[in-house]
Design a protein around this motif. Structure first.
Motif, short mmCIF file in Angstrom:
data_model
loop_
_atom_site.label_atom_id
_atom_site.label_comp_id
_atom_site.label_asym_id
_atom_site.label_seq_id
_atom_site.Cartn_x
_atom_site.Cartn_y
_atom_site.Cartn_z
N VAL A 191 -22.10 49.54 2.48
CA VAL A 191 -21.27 50.66 2.64
C VAL A 191 -19.66 50.10 2.34
O VAL A 191 -19.08 49.37 3.13
CB VAL A 191 -21.11 51.52 3.60
N SER A 192 -19.08 50.03 0.96
CA SER A 192 -17.70 49.80 0.68
C SER A 192 -16.84 50.86 0.83
O SER A 192 -16.80 52.12 0.36
CB SER A 192 -17.84 49.22 -0.89
N TRP A 193 -15.63 50.55 1.54
CA TRP A 193 -14.51 51.79 1.77
C TRP A 193 -13.22 50.97 1.86
O TRP A 193 -13.02 50.07 2.62
CB TRP A 193 -14.97 52.32 3.24
N LEU A 194 -12.44 51.56 0.70
CA LEU A 194 -11.27 50.85 0.60
C LEU A 194 -10.06 51.63 1.08
O LEU A 194 -10.16 53.00 1.01
CB LEU A 194 -11.02 50.51 -0.77
N PHE A 195 -8.96 51.12 1.62
CA PHE A 195 -7.76 51.72 1.81
C PHE A 195 -6.82 51.61 0.57
O PHE A 195 -5.90 52.58 0.43
CB PHE A 195 -7.00 51.53 3.06
N THR A 196 -6.85 50.51 -0.02
CA THR A 196 -5.81 50.25 -1.12
C THR A 196 -6.47 49.52 -1.88
O THR A 196 -7.25 48.27 -1.39
CB THR A 196 -4.48 49.56 -0.58
N GLY A 197 -6.20 49.12 -3.40
CA GLY A 197 -6.63 48.33 -4.21
C GLY A 197 -7.96 48.83 -4.88
O GLY A 197 -8.61 49.91 -4.60
N THR A 239 -16.27 51.24 -10.23
CA THR A 239 -15.16 50.72 -9.75
C THR A 239 -15.14 51.42 -8.20
O THR A 239 -15.07 52.44 -7.90
CB THR A 239 -13.86 51.21 -10.53
N VAL A 240 -14.96 50.63 -7.29
CA VAL A 240 -14.69 51.00 -5.74
C VAL A 240 -13.32 51.38 -5.79
O VAL A 240 -12.53 50.65 -5.93
CB VAL A 240 -15.10 50.17 -4.87
N ARG A 241 -12.95 52.74 -5.23
CA ARG A 241 -11.63 53.09 -5.03
C ARG A 241 -11.26 53.56 -3.65
O ARG A 241 -12.11 54.04 -2.97
CB ARG A 241 -11.27 54.16 -6.11
N PRO A 242 -9.87 53.52 -3.45
CA PRO A 242 -9.66 54.37 -1.97
C PRO A 242 -10.16 55.54 -1.70
O PRO A 242 -10.12 56.38 -2.75
CB PRO A 242 -8.25 54.16 -1.71
N GLY A 243 -10.85 55.91 -0.70
CA GLY A 243 -11.12 57.22 -0.47
C GLY A 243 -12.55 57.66 -0.98
O GLY A 243 -12.85 58.91 -0.97
N GLU A 244 -13.09 56.66 -1.68
CA GLU A 244 -14.42 56.99 -2.22
C GLU A 244 -15.30 56.20 -1.74
O GLU A 244 -15.30 54.80 -1.65
CB GLU A 244 -14.33 57.04 -3.73
N VAL A 245 -16.63 56.53 -1.32
CA VAL A 245 -17.63 55.90 -0.56
C VAL A 245 -18.62 55.26 -1.58
O VAL A 245 -18.85 56.05 -2.69
CB VAL A 245 -18.16 56.47 0.41
N ASN A 246 -18.92 53.95 -1.67
CA ASN A 246 -19.96 53.45 -2.57
C ASN A 246 -20.89 53.04 -1.65
O ASN A 246 -20.71 51.94 -0.94
CB ASN A 246 -19.35 52.58 -3.53
N LEU A 247 -22.21 53.61 -1.64
CA LEU A 247 -23.39 53.14 -0.87
C LEU A 247 -24.29 52.43 -1.91
O LEU A 247 -25.02 52.96 -2.69
CB LEU A 247 -23.82 54.02 -0.03
N MET A 248 -24.78 51.02 -1.62
CA MET A 248 -25.82 50.42 -2.42
C MET A 248 -26.99 50.18 -1.37
O MET A 248 -26.58 49.71 -0.39
CB MET A 248 -25.28 49.20 -2.86
N THR A 249 -28.23 50.51 -1.85
CA THR A 249 -29.13 50.31 -1.12
C THR A 249 -30.05 48.85 -1.76
O THR A 249 -30.34 48.91 -2.74
CB THR A 249 -30.24 51.37 -1.23
N GLY A 250 -30.24 48.24 -0.85
CA GLY A 250 -30.51 46.74 -1.27
C GLY A 250 -32.17 46.97 -1.09
O GLY A 250 -32.83 46.76 -2.00
N GLY A 251 -32.73 47.68 0.23
CA GLY A 251 -34.08 47.89 0.05
C GLY A 251 -34.90 46.42 -0.05
O GLY A 251 -34.77 45.45 0.18
N HIS A 252 -35.91 46.68 -1.17
CA HIS A 252 -37.12 45.66 -1.49
C HIS A 252 -36.02 44.31 -2.08
O HIS A 252 -36.57 43.40 -1.71
CB HIS A 252 -37.69 46.02 -2.51
N GLY A 253 -35.02 44.80 -2.72
CA GLY A 253 -34.28 43.45 -3.37
C GLY A 253 -33.19 43.96 -4.19
O GLY A 253 -33.63 44.63 -5.14
#
Ligand code: MN
Length: 342
Positions: free
Chosen positions: A90-96, A109-123
């Motif tokens: 779970v990536s969460w940015l305040f700035t940058g 692009t991961v941006r402030p105020g936007e959650v990016n959730l990557m599921t690794g799972g099997h690989g």
């Protein structure tokens, strides 16, 4: 983000009791330790999970806090392709901004105020690089352990922009789970909460929370008092993670400064499974971790490959496995024994 410790230990994470036991809620402060991350000048991050003291809050199993960093000084973030299994990032940015590329073929692009959730799972494997436009980098990188029934799930990526919810004295963004009438549509495999809260100077906010959850308050800015069910409190400084065990129905957060304060609130039901974490893998035993490592070193299809990453290192090599198995560590329970029992 990758754990880039040269000799990471295996960390056996045990959970607290499934059912709350009688007694007052447990409150404790988890202080951070500084760890160098990848990048031209090994950008430092402050890690609060996992730690000897406590390795899980719900399914949250990893918490890194970084910045605000002047990228011209730290060199910014540049983490070459590296693998994950059995977890979500779970990536969460305040700035940058961070450019994400993964082996599902996602380029985001991961941006402030936007959650990016990557599921690794099997690989899965991915790379993370702060964008050339980024001058200040400031955020958190969190991992969620997947329960046994879901940990072999296919790789996936979700993006969500939560609305800003305004409360007296505070504003918040709920990126996972539900709080203060706002709920995230992002799917999780166990009951979870993730939210950013900004508190006005000297403001106090009372939050109704799920008493079946344990909670963590990670202080990004300011100095914050965390009180659970009005019984006891913790005074937290920047980068501290305040922990409250199960059985708490009201969390009260107070900004003790004359500037805005900001925290990330994490929560979840006690995970209920023992996991083993090593490097960027979550597994269940040493042999499985060793097999994940071998698969990555053999460039197995298990992890796929990242297209378009242009750093000097093509992919991060796995560090050596520890020679000896690390002894299990007991995570303290999520509630305090009753006074009579002590
Ligand atoms: Mn990563």
């Amino acid at each position: 983000m990758s754990n880039v410790e040269a000799h990471p230990a295996e960390i056996e994470c045990e959970h607290g009791p499934d059912e709350p036991v009688a007694g007052r809620p447990l409150l404790e402060t988890i202080t951070s330790r500084e760890v160098p991350l990848g990048g031209p000048r090994a950008m430092p991050v402050r890690r609060t999970l996992p730690q000897r003291q406590r390795s899980l809050i719900g399914a949250w199993c990893f918490a890194d806090h970084y910045g605000p960093d002047d990228v011209t000084v730290t060199g910014g973030m540049d983490v070459a392709p590296h693998p994950h299994t059995g977890l979500q990032t779970v990536s969460w940015l305040f700035t940058g901004e961070i450019e994400h590329r993964d082996s599902k073929g996602v380029h985001a692009t991961v941006r402030p105020g936007e959650v990016n959730l990557m599921t690794g799972g099997h690989g899965i494997c991915h790379s993370e690089v702060s964008t050339p436009e980024t001058t200040i980098l400031h955020g958190v990188q969190l991992w969620v352990a997947l329960p046994d029934a879901a940990r072999d799930t296919p790789r996936n990526f979700e993006h969500y922009v939560p609305p800003v919810v305004t409360l007296p004295g505070a504003s918040l963004r709920v990126f996972l789970g539900a709080l203060a009438g706002s709920s995230s549509p992002v799917h999780t495999f166990t009951p979870l909460l993730g939210a950013e809260l900004t508190l006005e100077p000297r403001a106090e906010v009372r939050l109704a929370v799920d008493p079946a959850f344990e909670h963590g308050v990670l202080v990004d800015l300011g100095a914050v008092r965390m009180a659970a069910s009005d019984a006891e409190h913790l005074d937290l400084d920047r980068a501290d993670l305040g922990y409250a065990g199960t059985g708490v129905s009201t969390l009260t957060l107070t900004n003790r400064t004359d500037e805005p304060a900001r925290v990330v609130l994490l929560g979840g039901e006690p995970f209920g499974e023992e996991i083993l974490m090593w490097w960027n893998f979550v597994g269940r035993d040493h042999d499985e971790i060793a097999a994940f490592r071998d698969a990555w070193e053999a460039e197995s299809d298990r992890f796929g490959s990242v297209e378009g990453y242009s750093g000097t290192v093509r992919r991060l090599p796995a560090p050596p496995l520890p020679n000896a198995r690390i002894r299990p560590r007991r995570t303290p329970p999520s509630t305090r024994p009753s006074d009579a029992a002590r």
